[in-house]
Write an enzyme that holds these catalytic residues in place. Structure first.
Site, mmCIF file in Angstrom:
data_model
loop_
_atom_site.group_PDB
_atom_site.id
_atom_site.type_symbol
_atom_site.label_atom_id
_atom_site.label_comp_id
_atom_site.label_asym_id
_atom_site.label_seq_id
_atom_site.Cartn_x
_atom_site.Cartn_y
_atom_site.Cartn_z
ATOM 1 N N ASP A 16 -5.510 8.738 11.635
ATOM 2 C CA ASP A 16 -4.707 7.646 11.094
ATOM 3 C C ASP A 16 -5.282 6.360 11.680
ATOM 4 O OD1 ASP A 16 -2.833 5.758 10.348
ATOM 5 O OD2 ASP A 16 -1.267 6.483 11.711
ATOM 6 N N LYS A 77 -7.761 -4.179 10.007
ATOM 7 C CA LYS A 77 -7.381 -3.509 8.768
ATOM 8 C C LYS A 77 -6.885 -4.503 7.721
ATOM 9 C CE LYS A 77 -4.628 0.553 7.416
ATOM 10 N NZ LYS A 77 -3.759 1.613 7.972
ATOM 11 N N GLU A 186 -1.649 7.290 3.151
ATOM 12 C CA GLU A 186 -0.809 7.496 4.335
ATOM 13 C C GLU A 186 0.547 8.128 4.009
ATOM 14 O OE1 GLU A 186 -0.795 3.642 6.106
ATOM 15 O OE2 GLU A 186 -2.886 3.786 6.764
ATOM 16 N N ASP A 215 7.118 4.180 4.439
ATOM 17 C CA ASP A 215 6.080 4.039 5.461
ATOM 18 C C ASP A 215 5.891 2.560 5.789
ATOM 19 O OD1 ASP A 215 3.894 4.116 7.095
ATOM 20 O OD2 ASP A 215 2.578 5.183 5.716
#
Length: 622
Positions: A16, A77, A186, A215
Site C-alpha cells: 500500500d 502521491k 485501494e 476509504d
C-alpha cells in the site's frame, strides 16, 4: 485470474503506497502477515529527506523534518502522474515547504519536479523517483523479513487515479527494482481484506453481501460498492476524489494556527519553511488527539523569532474548520450509490478504511446517513489495503490454496472516449464498466479527400471533450482520398487488468492502423528517462550503502573503545602487561572519535583505527 506459479516468482508482496504512510504485507502460512519495519512499526512514513551527509527514508526522514523542511519531501502521491500547471498541484505548493518546479527536459517537460539540496549540490526528482524511494524502502523491509531478494509486488492505487497516475506508479515500481505484476484499486483491496476477515472468502457461504468501502486516507478518498459472493468480488461502482484526505484537514488547522500566531504576536510565518514545518507537525498531532478527546493543547517552543506558541483547539472548532470537506465526502457516497442504481438500505456493511475514518464527525455523518447502521471497524484501517494487496498477490501467484478461487472484477472510474468534430465527447467505454474491457465505435471523415484523422483521447464525464482530462493523441494516416463519410474508421479502446488504456484505429478498406498506449502522457516515462532514473536509483542506493558502512565502522570502533575503557575503569584488565600504554591508546581513540567529522568519506579510516587499537591492546575479547 492471473499468473500461475510458473509465471510469477514467489514471494509476491502486497504494498500500500500511501500518501502519508505505506505498508507492506505478504501471504505466509495460509494467512496475511503485515511486515514490521526496522523500527518495529507496521506502517512507514512516505517521507524522503536529503541533507549534507545522506538520504533518509521513512521515520528517519519524518523525524528531522522540523530542522530540514526544504529538503524533506512528503505527499509525492499528490504529484505523481500530474502536470505542473494542474490546479491541484498549484494549490498544494502553497502549503509545502519544499520547492516544486516545472520540468524542462524532453522526458520531464511540464512535469512537477521536486528540487532539493543533497551534499551541497542541487538535484531535481520526478514524483516517480520519490515514490520509488519509498517503494524501495518497503522492498528492503520485506527482504529483511525474508532474508532474500524480493522481485514481484502487487501495488495499490486510489480507485480514482487516472491512467497516467497508474502508469506513473508502475514506473515508480520499476525504478525501485520491482516487477509490479498488478495494480489494483485501494478500496477493492480493502474489500478483499474484509472478505477474509468475515470469512466470506473461505466459508463458502451462499449469501451475497453488498459492501460499501469508505476509504479516507491521508491524501485521497475513494468510495466503492462491492458485491461479494463465494469468493467473487464484483465492483458495482467507484467514485472518489484523488485530491481529498487527512492532509487537507492538517492544512486547515495549520492555516488557523498561523493566523492565530500572527494575531497574537504580529509575525507572519507563512514564508518561513521551518516554522511552518514545526506547526504542521503540531497540527497533525492535535488532529489525532481530537479523535479521542474533546480538546487538546499545542505547544511549539521558539516557533519564530524566539517566540513560543501556545494554543488550545476543541473538537468542535476542528469540525467547523473541516465540515465542508466532511460533507463533500458524504456527497461522494451518494454519487456512488446513484451510479450503482442502489438505495442505501441495500448496503449490508459500511467498511471504514484509512486513518481519516477515525475522526468522530465522519463516523457520525456516515451513521446518520445510513439510518443508524453500525459501521464495520473490525479491520485495521491503516493496514487493510496492504492486507488485501497481499491476498491478491497470493491469489495470482497460486500459493494461497484457501483463496485460490477468488475472482476479482473491477471497473473503470471514468468514461473514456474521443472528441468529434463538434467538440463533443464521444464515449466509447462508459464509467463503471467492468475491466479488463475492450469496446469500439465507428467513425468516418468529415471532409472530401481527407487522408488522415487525428484522435484525441479523453477521460471524464463532461459533455464537451476539452473539459475532460486529456490523455493523449495519435493520427491515423493512409486513408483513401474519397468523398467524406465513405471511409470506415474503427476505433477500439482496451483497458487491461491494471487499468492501462490502449486506443487503436483501423481504416477498413486498406487495413491501415495506428494506436497509442496511454502511458507516455502526463506521467509516463520514456525508455531513456527510465534508464537514467534506474542508474540514479543505483547511485543513491550505493551512496546509502557506503554511508551505512561508514556509520557501522565508526560504531564498531566507538563500542570497542568504550567497552575497553569501562573494563579498565572497573579493574577487569589490570593484569595486562603494559596497562599505561593501553590506557593511553584507548583515551587517544576516544578523543579522536570526539573530534572526527561524520563526513569521513570512507569506512577504511575507522576500520584501521579499530585494528590499531586492538593491536595495541593485545586483541582483548570483550
Amino acid at each position: 485470474m492471473g499468473e500461475s506459479m510458473s509465471d510469477c516468482e514467489w514471494p509476491v508482496i502486497g504494498i500500500d503506497l500511501g500518501t502519508c504512510y505505506s505498508c507492506v504485507a505478504v501471504w505466509r502460512d495460509n494467512r496475511v502477515e503485515i511486515i514490521t519495519n526496522d523500527q518495529g512499526n507496521r506502517t512507514t512514513p512516505s517521507w524522503v529527506a536529503f541533507n549534507d551527509k545522506e538520504r533518509l527514508i521513512g521515520e528517519a526522514a519524518l523525524n528531522q523534518a522540523g530542522s530540514n523542511p526544504c529538503n524533506t519531501i512528503f505527499d509525492a502521491k499528490r504529484l505523481i502522474g500530474r502536470r505542473f500547471n494542474d490546479e491541484s498541484v498549484q494549490e498544494d505548493m502553497k502549503s509545502w515547504p519544499f520547492k516544486v518546479v516545472s520540468g524542462t527536459k524532453p522526458g520531464t517537460k511540464h512535469k512537477p519536479m521536486v528540487s532539493v539540496l543533497y551534499k551541497g549540490e542541487h538535484y531535481t526528482f520526478t514524483p516517480e523517483e520519490i515514490s520509488s524511494m519509498v517503494l524501495m524502502k518497503m522492498k528492503d523491509i520485506a527482504e529483511a523479513f525474508y532474508g532474500s531478494k524480493i522481485k514481484n509486488a502487487v501495488v495499490t492505487v486510489p480507485a480514482y487515479f487516472s491512467d497516467s497516475q497508474r502508469q506513473a506508479t508502475k514506473d515508480a515500481g520499476t525504478i525501485a527494482g520491482l516487477n509490479v505484476v498488478r495494480i489494483i484499486n485501494e478500496p477493492t483491496a480493502a474489500a478483499m481484506a474484509y472478505g477474509l476477515d468475515t470469512k466470506l472468502i473461505t466459508s463458502g457461504s451462499a449469501r451475497a453481501k453488498t459492501v460499501l468501502i469508505f476509504d479516507f486516507g491521508g491524501g485521497t478518498f475513494d468510495v466503492s460498492l462491492v458485491a461479494i459472493e463465494k469468493g467473487e468480488f464484483i465492483v458495482k461502482a467507484i467514485t472518489g476524489d484523488a485530491h481529498l484526505g487527512g492532509g487537507d484537514f492538517n492544512n486547515r488547522m495549520l492555516s488557523y494556527f498561523a493566523k492565530e500566531f500572527k494575531r497574537k504576536n504580529g509575525f507572519d510565518i507563512s514564508k518561513n519553511p521551518r516554522a511552518i514545518a514545526r506547526l504542521r507537525t503540531a497540527s497533525e498531532r492535535a488532529k489525532r488527539v481530537l479523535s479521542s478527546a474533546a480538546q487538546t493543547d499545542i505547544e511549539v517552543d521558539c516557533l519564530f523569532e524566539g517566540t513560543d506558541f501556545r494554543s488550545t483547539i476543541t473538537r468542535a472548532r476542528f469540525e467547523k474548520l473541516n465540515m465542508e470537506l466532511f460533507l463533500k465526502s458524504l456527497d461522494i457516497v451518494k454519487n456512488c450509490l446513484r451510479d450503482a442504481n442502489m438505495e442505501k438500505w441495500e448496503v449490508d456493511d459500511v467498511v471504514l478504511v484509512g486513518g481519516s475514518t477515525r475522526i468522530p464527525m465522519i463516523q457520525k455523518l456516515l451513521t446518520e446517513f445510513f439510518d443508524g447502521k453500525d459501521l464495520c471497524t473490525s479491520i485495521n484501517p491503516d493496514e487493510a489495503v496492504a492486507f488485501g494487496a497481499a491476498i491478491h498477490a497470493a491469489n495470482i501467484s497460486g500459493v494461497g490454496k484457501s483463496i485460490k478461487d477468488i475472482v476479482l472484477v473491477d471497473v473503470t472510474p471514468f468514461s473514456l472516449g474521443t472528441s468529434v468534430v463538434s467538440g463533443d465527447m464521444s464515449v466509447v467505454i462508459p464509467r463503471n464498466t467492468p475491466i479488463p474491457a475492450k469496446m469500439f465505435d465507428n467513425y468516418t471523415t468529415v471532409y472530401d479527400n481527407q487522408t488522415s484523422v487525428a484522435f484525441c483521447v479523453y477521460a471524464g464525464e463532461r459533455p464537451i471533450a476539452v473539459d475532460n482530462n486529456f490523455l493523449g493523441k495519435f493520427t491515423l494516416l493512409g486513408i483513401p482520398p474519397v468523398p467524406h463519410g465513405i471511409p470506415e474508421l474503427k476505433v477500439s479502446f482496451e483497458i487491461d487488468v491494471d487499468g492501462i488504456l490502449t486506443v487503436s484505429a483501423t481504416e477498413k478498406s486498406t487495413g491501415n492502423s495506428n494506436q497509442i498506449t496511454i502511458k507516455n502522457h502526463k506521467g509516463g516515462l520514456s525508455k531513456a528517462d527510465m534508464d537514467r532514473m534506474l542508474l540514479e536509483a543505483e547511485f543513491f542506493k550505493a551512496e546509502d550503502k557506503k554511508r551505512r558502512k561508514v556509520v557501522n565502522a565508526k560504531n564498531a570502533l566507538e563500542i570497542y573503545a568504550n567497552r575497553l575503557k569501562h573494563a579498565m575503569d572497573r579493574g577487569k584488565v589490570t593484569n595486562i602487561g603494559n596497562f599505561r600504554k593501553m590506557e593511553n591508546a584507548v583515551d587517544l581513540t576516544l578523543e579522536w572519535l570526539e573530534e572526527c567529522s561524520d563526513d569521513v568519506g570512507d569506512a577504511f579510516e575507522f576500520e584501521k583505527k579499530l585494528e590499531d587499537l586492538q593491536r595495541s591492546c593485545g586483541y582483548i575479547k570483550l
